[in-house]
Design a protein around this motif. Structure first.
Motif, PDB file in Angstrom:
ATOM      1  N   ASP A   1      -4.572   2.884  -3.301  1.00 25.09           N
ATOM      2  CA  ASP A   1      -3.393   2.884  -4.178  1.00 25.09           C
ATOM      3  C   ASP A   1      -2.417   1.833  -3.688  1.00 25.09           C
ATOM      4  N   SER A   2      -2.488   0.668  -4.279  1.00 22.27           N
ATOM      5  CA  SER A   2      -1.596  -0.423  -3.880  1.00 22.27           C
ATOM      6  C   SER A   2      -1.175  -1.220  -5.100  1.00 22.27           C
TER       7      SER A   2
ATOM      8  N   ASP B   1      -1.003   4.474  -0.676  1.00 17.23           N
ATOM      9  CA  ASP B   1      -1.954   5.517  -0.290  1.00 17.23           C
ATOM     10  C   ASP B   1      -3.353   4.895  -0.313  1.00 17.23           C
TER      11      ASP B   1
ATOM     12  N   TYR C   1       0.840  -1.197   0.000  1.00 18.93           N
ATOM     13  CA  TYR C   1       0.000   0.000   0.000  1.00 18.93           C
ATOM     14  C   TYR C   1       0.877   1.249   0.000  1.00 18.93           C
TER      15      TYR C   1
ATOM     16  N   ASP D   1       3.082   3.828   3.037  1.00 18.70           N
ATOM     17  CA  ASP D   1       2.416   5.109   2.781  1.00 18.70           C
ATOM     18  C   ASP D   1       3.120   6.269   3.472  1.00 18.70           C
ATOM     19  N   THR D   2       4.252   6.002   4.101  1.00 23.24           N
ATOM     20  CA  THR D   2       5.038   7.076   4.717  1.00 23.24           C
ATOM     21  C   THR D   2       6.461   7.018   4.169  1.00 23.24           C
TER      22      THR D   2
ATOM     23  N   ARG E   1      -4.260   3.821  10.300  1.00 26.24           N
ATOM     24  CA  ARG E   1      -3.818   3.830   8.903  1.00 26.24           C
ATOM     25  C   ARG E   1      -4.355   2.612   8.142  1.00 26.24           C
TER      26      ARG E   1
ATOM     27  N   LYS F   1       7.079   3.972  -6.539  1.00 22.35           N
ATOM     28  CA  LYS F   1       6.429   2.738  -6.075  1.00 22.35           C
ATOM     29  C   LYS F   1       7.265   1.515  -6.434  1.00 22.35           C
TER      30      LYS F   1
ATOM     31  N   LEU G   1      -6.455   3.155   4.805  1.00 22.54           N
ATOM     32  CA  LEU G   1      -5.901   2.702   3.536  1.00 22.54           C
ATOM     33  C   LEU G   1      -6.741   1.598   2.902  1.00 22.54           C
TER      34      LEU G   1
END
Length: 488
Positions: free
Chosen positions: A96-97, A93, A91, A327-328, A396, A179, A400
């Protein structure tokens, strides 16, 4: 009369060495301080749920096959092994994976869909990774780490530049998608180091990922432990649990003569420690320790971890068996682990929902979830901090994946720095041993054979070849080979 070997600890490296030594005719006894076998690869059961406390990834299946083949066996003589399809999900976002498929052609398509032209670069990258894998696993990693000459061959000379470049430089040379970069840099985390500090030669971990795939032993990783214990017992190895070693006793010639176990002295001809290397040396008189506290304090350790084992009363949606939450900013998190150790503000984390694949691990309609946050070893560890970070990652996860899971928690159990120290005598509570950076590779790692105490040997993640389950199996073989060769 067969010589007696007492092995401290019952993790993967100890189990491996025990079988090799028993096969060679030694009288082998394994001493485990806890009440169950497996070292860090123990099991936690609660309310019909089953969790692997330690490793959850089964990579490099060829190493397991080679181990069992040395005894005329196969992995499926002891456990059922299935390839995961897909291998894992990442993942980045909300909604968004990228899900990494279980075969190469599908992986190439995923890359091409994300970045036009990237599949061509990936094919070239993986061709190099496969060559490096063959060199590393077939020729290099079974070396005992005695001499730098072990690393010298026509193959390594041809690739010398790869030891002085990094995975990060290699990956980013042709791939631009952040990504895809994160997916390619992720496997070196198994080596316990940052991509920017890991030699480019270690791209063989990408072949282990994409080429050899991600597997699952039915019943969990503990089935591998049970299989190795079964093999060892069939060879005559004796196992003793709740057996805490208090001291390694030596004679006037600085040779091992006994172990003090739960206050009782037990004579032995030889000791092999699969326990934490630093801790094992604390069991010796000070003048017999090879490495000072200053030595250990300067080493780069792989991370510790904050782990949660969670039982959910429903199936979790929009996740895979292995799911990574990237995601971070990884670079910021990595600095908090390796450069200026502190609790990360926004950590990356990993989740395993093994019951998606294996319905034996949770009651029907329910889910077993394991969560892991990599941390710097030696951090303050309190219940308040654990709870704070559990809430962070759960928030999160819900955001997510677009679902509410908090109300579905039946129970949770945590495991962190203090537990690694208490349960495994782990130096600063590290989870994976010494990082595999250039200056901690091969002969530059702590030695398998003690330089100060005769008939004392070490195996496991703080010596060669390094962290990870397959390297642990290999470490056990290296140590046993050295013992047999020295006729100790």
């Amino acid at each position: 009369m067969n010589r007696s070997v007492h092995i401290i600890g019952s993790g993967f490296s100890s189990l491996s060495a025990a079988s090799y030594l028993a096969k060679a005719g030694y009288k082998v006894t394994v001493l485990e301080k806890n009440d169950t076998l497996g070292g860090r690869a123990r099991q936690y059961k609660n309310m019909g749920f089953t969790f692997d406390i330690g490793p959850t990834w089964y990579w490099m299946p060829d190493v397991f096959e080679k181990f069992f083949a040395d005894f005329g066996k196969k992995p499926n003589d002891f456990y059922q092994l299935d390839r995961l399809k897909p291998g894992y999900q990442v993942y980045f976002d909300v909604n968004d994976s990228i899900t990494v498929p279980g075969n190469l052609d599908a992986i190439y398509k995923i890359f091409e869909d994300e970045e036009k032209g990237s599949s061509k670069h990936l094919k070239s990258f993986l061709a190099s990774a496969r060559e490096n894998y063959d060199i590393a696993v077939k020729k290099m990693v079974y070396k005992p780490g005695i001499s730098p000459l072990e690393l010298v061959s026509k193959e390594t000379i041809a690739r010398v530049s790869q030891f002085f470049s990094t995975i990060r430089k290699d990956v980013r040379k042709n791939i631009k998608s952040n990504k895809l970069i994160q997916i390619l840099e992720f496997p070196v985390l198994f080596l316990g180091a940052k991509p920017s500090n890991t030699p480019a030669f270690y791209n063989f971990m990408n072949y282990a990922d994409f080429g050899l795939g991600t597997w699952h032993p039915k019943g969990g990783m503990y089935k591998v432990v049970e299989g190795m214990v079964s093999l060892a017992k069939s060879l005559g190895v004796e196992f003793v649990t709740n057996a805490a070693v208090d001291k390694i006793v030596t004679d006037s010639n600085n040779a091992v003569k006994a172990l003090q176990v739960n206050g009782e002295e037990i004579a032995t001809d030889l000791v092999l420690s699969g326990a934490d290397y630093h801790h094992t040396e604390q069991l010796l008189d000070n003048n017999l320790r090879q490495y000072s506290e200053k030595y250990w304090s300067k080493k780069t350790f792989a991370p510790s971890s904050l782990l949660f084992y969670v039982g959910f009363d429903k199936k979790i949606k929009n996740v895979c068996h292995h799911t990574l939450f990237f995601d971070t900013d990884f670079d910021i998190h990595a600095k908090d682990i390796y450069d200026t150790p502190k609790w990360p503000k926004n950590p990356l984390f990993y989740a395993s929902f093994s019951s998606i694949t294996d319905d034996s691990l949770a009651p029907e309609g329910k889910e077993a979830g394991t969560f892991l946050i990599p941390l710097a070893p030696g951090l303050e560890d309190t219940e308040e901090l654990r709870e704070k970070y559990f809430n962070k990652i759960l928030e999160r996860l819900e955001k997510l994946t677009g679902q509410d899971v908090r109300k579905s928690i039946i129970f949770k159990k945590s495991f962190c720095v203090n537990d690694f120290i208490k349960e495994y005598n782990s130096y600063k509570g590290n989870a994976y041993g010494l990082a595999n950076i250039l200056m901690q590779t091969a002969f530059l790692r702590p030695k398998i054979k003690s330089k100060k105490v005769k008939n004392l040997y070490f195996t496991g993640q703080l010596t060669v070849p390094g962290p990870g389950v397959p390297p642990a199996l290999i470490s056990g073989k290296i140590a046993s080979d050295l013992i047999i060769k020295n006729k100790s």
